[in-house]
Design an enzyme around this catalytic site. Structure first.
Site, PDB file in Angstrom:
ATOM      1  N   ASP A  43       0.960  -3.344  -6.102  1.00  7.58           N
ATOM      2  CA  ASP A  43      -0.421  -2.873  -6.118  1.00  7.58           C
ATOM      3  C   ASP A  43      -1.139  -3.193  -4.795  1.00  7.58           C
ATOM      4  O   ASP A  43      -0.930  -4.264  -4.226  1.00  7.58           O
ATOM      5  CB  ASP A  43      -1.137  -3.579  -7.287  1.00  7.58           C
ATOM      6  CG  ASP A  43      -2.326  -2.784  -7.752  1.00  7.58           C
ATOM      7  OD1 ASP A  43      -2.403  -1.582  -7.439  1.00  7.58           O
ATOM      8  OD2 ASP A  43      -3.196  -3.361  -8.430  1.00  7.58           O
TER       9      ASP A  43
HETATM   10  C1  LIG Z   1      11.486   4.898  -2.142  1.00 10.28           C
HETATM   11  C2  LIG Z   1      10.518   3.929  -2.680  1.00 10.28           C
HETATM   12  C3  LIG Z   1      11.019   2.929  -3.630  1.00 10.28           C
HETATM   13  C4  LIG Z   1       9.220   3.974  -2.268  1.00 10.28           C
HETATM   14  C5  LIG Z   1       8.129   3.102  -2.782  1.00 10.28           C
HETATM   15  C6  LIG Z   1       6.955   3.132  -1.849  1.00 10.28           C
HETATM   16  C7  LIG Z   1       5.753   2.389  -2.429  1.00 10.28           C
HETATM   17  C8  LIG Z   1       5.305   1.144  -1.741  1.00 10.28           C
HETATM   18  C9  LIG Z   1       5.131   2.874  -3.528  1.00 10.28           C
HETATM   19  C10 LIG Z   1       3.932   2.261  -4.180  1.00 10.28           C
HETATM   20  C11 LIG Z   1       3.324   3.252  -5.112  1.00 10.28           C
HETATM   21  C12 LIG Z   1       2.055   2.922  -5.784  1.00 10.28           C
HETATM   22  C13 LIG Z   1       1.452   4.038  -6.542  1.00 10.28           C
HETATM   23  C14 LIG Z   1       1.486   1.694  -5.716  1.00 10.28           C
HETATM   24  C15 LIG Z   1       0.192   1.284  -6.303  1.00 10.28           C
HETATM   25  O1  LIG Z   1      -0.716   0.906  -5.254  1.00 10.28           O
HETATM   26  P1  LIG Z   1      -1.982   1.826  -4.942  1.00 10.28           P
HETATM   27  O2  LIG Z   1      -1.594   2.924  -4.077  1.00 10.28           O
HETATM   28  O3  LIG Z   1      -2.536   2.285  -6.252  1.00 10.28           O
HETATM   29  O4  LIG Z   1      -2.974   0.963  -4.143  1.00 10.28           O
HETATM   30  P2  LIG Z   1      -4.442   0.486  -4.616  1.00 10.28           P
HETATM   31  O5  LIG Z   1      -4.198  -0.484  -5.733  1.00 10.28           O
HETATM   32  O6  LIG Z   1      -4.985  -0.148  -3.378  1.00 10.28           O
HETATM   33  O7  LIG Z   1      -5.221   1.699  -5.038  1.00 10.28           O
END
Ligand SMILES: CC(C)=CCC/C(C)=C/CC/C(C)=C/COP(=O)(O)OP(=O)(O)O
Length: 281
Positions: A43
């Site tokens: 996150d």
């Molecule tokens: C190939 C592979 C395994 C790739 C993974 C790449 C990666 C780091 C994915 C995270 C995806 C995600 C929706 C995270 C939540 O943080 P958020 O974006 O919701 O951030 P926030 O909490 O700040 O809104």
């Protein structure tokens, strides 16, 4: 040119030194119990991008680089299972451009992961993508299938990437499949009019377990949710009955080796209590 070579040499020396320090710290930690399965709710990627004045996509890129480091540390510690929550079914409801950009990044990074010289192949890590994969677009689905096929021969550790995943979907699907599997027996019971009691006898926890996306993977010992959140957000609900939740305040792209060390110390401090609870269950 000499300057470039000099810098490379320095970076190499620094890497060797960091790896030596990690080895020393891990050997001390390994005196105690070490989790065999850690799961991560990654996150805080967008918040990191905002904090650093980056594009959202670059926040996710930074998150992916951290995932590679974390994978290496977990492997060095002897963990056999690492699971990450990469994209939930609910994430499909985000802005279409954001979903598109995340999917493109995912595809690009999957290609990097399965390259011959990638960390996954060097360390012998098998990749599984777990979730409702038919919800993915055709090109992404082919990439994840290719990654699973290409790493099928790796056997040192398993990386489970949960995509198009939510626990409620996983549980509903598993119950449905368990019922379908026992359809003939259920019909026979219905015909003999023994009702629900017989159904309970027919489908048990072990049957549902077998139909989970996470089937065959031991339950996680610790779930680490970054950014200080203490919610599970529909992740591994079935598998986390006896699992610890550790929530460092750092955003996912800020996670370092030291956060992992602290998570393991937290696991060790709670180990006997959790073990006792598991025994009672
Ligand atoms: C190939 C592979 C395994 C790739 C993974 C790449 C990666 C780091 C994915 C995270 C995806 C995600 C929706 C995270 C939540 O943080 P958020 O974006 O919701 O951030 P926030 O909490 O700040 O809104």
């Amino acid at each position: 040119m000499d300057m470039v070579r000099e810098n490379h040499k320095k970076a190499g020396l620094f890497d060797n030194f960091s790896s030596l320090i990690r080895k020393c710290i891990f050997s001390v930690l390994s005196i105690g119990p070490v989790p065999s399965h850690i799961a991560f709710i990654m996150d805080g990627n967008r918040r990191y991008a905002k904090k650093k004045n980056l594009l959202e996509k670059d926040g996710y890129r930074a998150g992916f680089s951290v995932l590679i480091n974390v994978l290496r540390y977990c492997y060095e510690l002897g963990m056999k299972q690492i699971t990450v929550y990469a994209f939930s079914i609910d994430n499909f409801k985000r802005r279409p451009e954001e979903v598109q950009s995340l999917m493109e990044l995912m595809q690009e990074k999957i290609d990097e992961l399965i390259a011959e010289e990638s960390i996954v192949n060097r360390l012998g890590i098998r990749i599984y993508f777990r979730g409702n994969l038919k919800l993915l677009s055709e090109p992404v689905r082919s990439s994840v299938e290719m990654a699973m096929a290409k790493t099928a021969g790796n056997s040192k550790a398993v990386l489970s990437v949960c995509v198009a995943y939510t626990s409620t979907d996983e549980i509903a699907r598993a119950v449905q499949e368990s019922c379908e599997e026992k359809q003939d027996e259920i019909r026979e019971q219905d015909a003999s009019n023994t009702g629900n009691y017989a159904l309970e006898q027919l489908i048990g926890v072990a049957d549902i377990d077998r139909h989970m996306y996470m089937a065959g993977v031991p339950d996680p010992d610790v779930i680490i949710r970054t950014s200080g959140g203490t919610r599970l957000s529909n992740f591994l609900l079935w598998q986390s009955a006896h699992c610890l939740l550790y929530s460092p305040r750092a955003l996912w792209p800020e996670i370092s080796f030291w956060h992992l060390v602290l998570a393991i110390i937290y696991f060790q401090r709670n180990y006997f209590y959790v073990k006792e609870k598991k025994k009672q269950a």
